[in-house]
Design a protein around this motif. Sequence first.
Motif, PDB file in Angstrom:
ATOM      1  N   HIS A  83      -2.666 -10.067 -16.066  1.00 58.45           N
ATOM      2  CA  HIS A  83      -3.084 -11.255 -16.815  1.00 58.45           C
ATOM      3  C   HIS A  83      -2.431 -12.511 -16.228  1.00 58.45           C
ATOM      4  N   PRO A  84      -3.213 -13.568 -15.980  1.00 56.23           N
ATOM      5  CA  PRO A  84      -2.661 -14.776 -15.342  1.00 56.23           C
ATOM      6  C   PRO A  84      -1.499 -15.423 -16.103  1.00 56.23           C
ATOM      7  N   LYS A  85      -1.535 -15.410 -17.433  1.00 59.60           N
ATOM      8  CA  LYS A  85      -0.444 -16.020 -18.208  1.00 59.60           C
ATOM      9  C   LYS A  85       0.796 -15.135 -18.266  1.00 59.60           C
ATOM     10  N   LEU A  86       0.670 -13.887 -17.833  1.00 57.39           N
ATOM     11  CA  LEU A  86       1.787 -12.948 -17.932  1.00 57.39           C
ATOM     12  C   LEU A  86       2.230 -12.408 -16.581  1.00 57.39           C
ATOM     13  N   ALA A  87       1.535 -12.763 -15.528  1.00 55.03           N
ATOM     14  CA  ALA A  87       1.771 -12.166 -14.206  1.00 55.03           C
ATOM     15  C   ALA A  87       3.214 -12.302 -13.726  1.00 55.03           C
ATOM     16  N   ASN A  88       3.894 -13.385 -14.094  1.00 58.25           N
ATOM     17  CA  ASN A  88       5.275 -13.590 -13.656  1.00 58.25           C
ATOM     18  C   ASN A  88       6.301 -13.282 -14.740  1.00 58.25           C
ATOM     19  N   ALA A  89       5.852 -12.727 -15.848  1.00 61.61           N
ATOM     20  CA  ALA A  89       6.765 -12.431 -16.956  1.00 61.61           C
ATOM     21  C   ALA A  89       7.645 -11.227 -16.638  1.00 61.61           C
ATOM     22  N   ILE A  90       8.867 -11.303 -17.099  1.00 65.34           N
ATOM     23  CA  ILE A  90       9.759 -10.155 -17.071  1.00 65.34           C
ATOM     24  C   ILE A  90       9.366  -9.283 -18.256  1.00 65.34           C
ATOM     25  N   VAL A  91       9.157  -7.992 -18.020  1.00 61.23           N
ATOM     26  CA  VAL A  91       8.738  -7.090 -19.094  1.00 61.23           C
ATOM     27  C   VAL A  91       9.843  -6.065 -19.326  1.00 61.23           C
ATOM     28  N   ILE A  92      10.444  -6.141 -20.505  1.00 63.46           N
ATOM     29  CA  ILE A  92      11.515  -5.232 -20.888  1.00 63.46           C
ATOM     30  C   ILE A  92      10.966  -4.224 -21.891  1.00 63.46           C
ATOM     31  N   ALA A  93      11.100  -2.950 -21.573  1.00 64.90           N
ATOM     32  CA  ALA A  93      10.692  -1.885 -22.488  1.00 64.90           C
ATOM     33  C   ALA A  93      11.740  -1.768 -23.592  1.00 64.90           C
ATOM     34  N   VAL A  94      11.268  -1.567 -24.809  1.00 67.04           N
ATOM     35  CA  VAL A  94      12.148  -1.386 -25.957  1.00 67.04           C
ATOM     36  C   VAL A  94      11.702  -0.102 -26.655  1.00 67.04           C
ATOM     37  N   SER A  95      12.646   0.834 -26.839  1.00 60.10           N
ATOM     38  CA  SER A  95      12.275   2.111 -27.429  1.00 60.10           C
ATOM     39  C   SER A  95      13.485   2.790 -28.062  1.00 60.10           C
ATOM     40  N   ALA A  96      13.228   3.587 -29.089  1.00 61.71           N
ATOM     41  CA  ALA A  96      14.287   4.403 -29.681  1.00 61.71           C
ATOM     42  C   ALA A  96      14.540   5.653 -28.837  1.00 61.71           C
TER      43      ALA A  96
END
Length: 141
Positions: A83-96
């Motif tokens: 996605h163009p608005k998210l292409a440079n976003a850092i994506v951190i997984a959050v999980s139990a």
Amino acid sequence: MSLIQKMTKAFVLIVEDNIDNMLVLTELLNVMPEVRYCNVRPSGRQLFAFLENDAVPAINLILLDINLPRENGYVLLPKIRAHPKLANAIVIAVSAQSAPQEVAKIRAAGFDGFLAKPLHFQRFPEQLRRIMNGEQIWEGS
């Protein structure tokens, strides 16, 4: 994997279906001066519908729950990266689920980091600052 770069003020998006976790993350982020904007979406479908609004800024950081219904974090990650608005976003997984094999699976999927639930009120601000400074975080509870 996205390019990790230093941020001074973050535009953060939370994708989380559990209301208690939404509230905790929002409360933690809203008191941090490093966060300029925070928004929460309970599903991938609602995330992408939200992004259709032209007023939505480019997002720097996404805290993505791995165990979402319908489309889990693993399914959403490639869509986020495309996605163009998210292409440079850092994506951190959050999980139990923070067993070593689960964290290894999250790394292999291409996430930029991992934070285990429950999040720690005392540690979270420093973890977020480290992420914003370009450090990869792979921390269990």
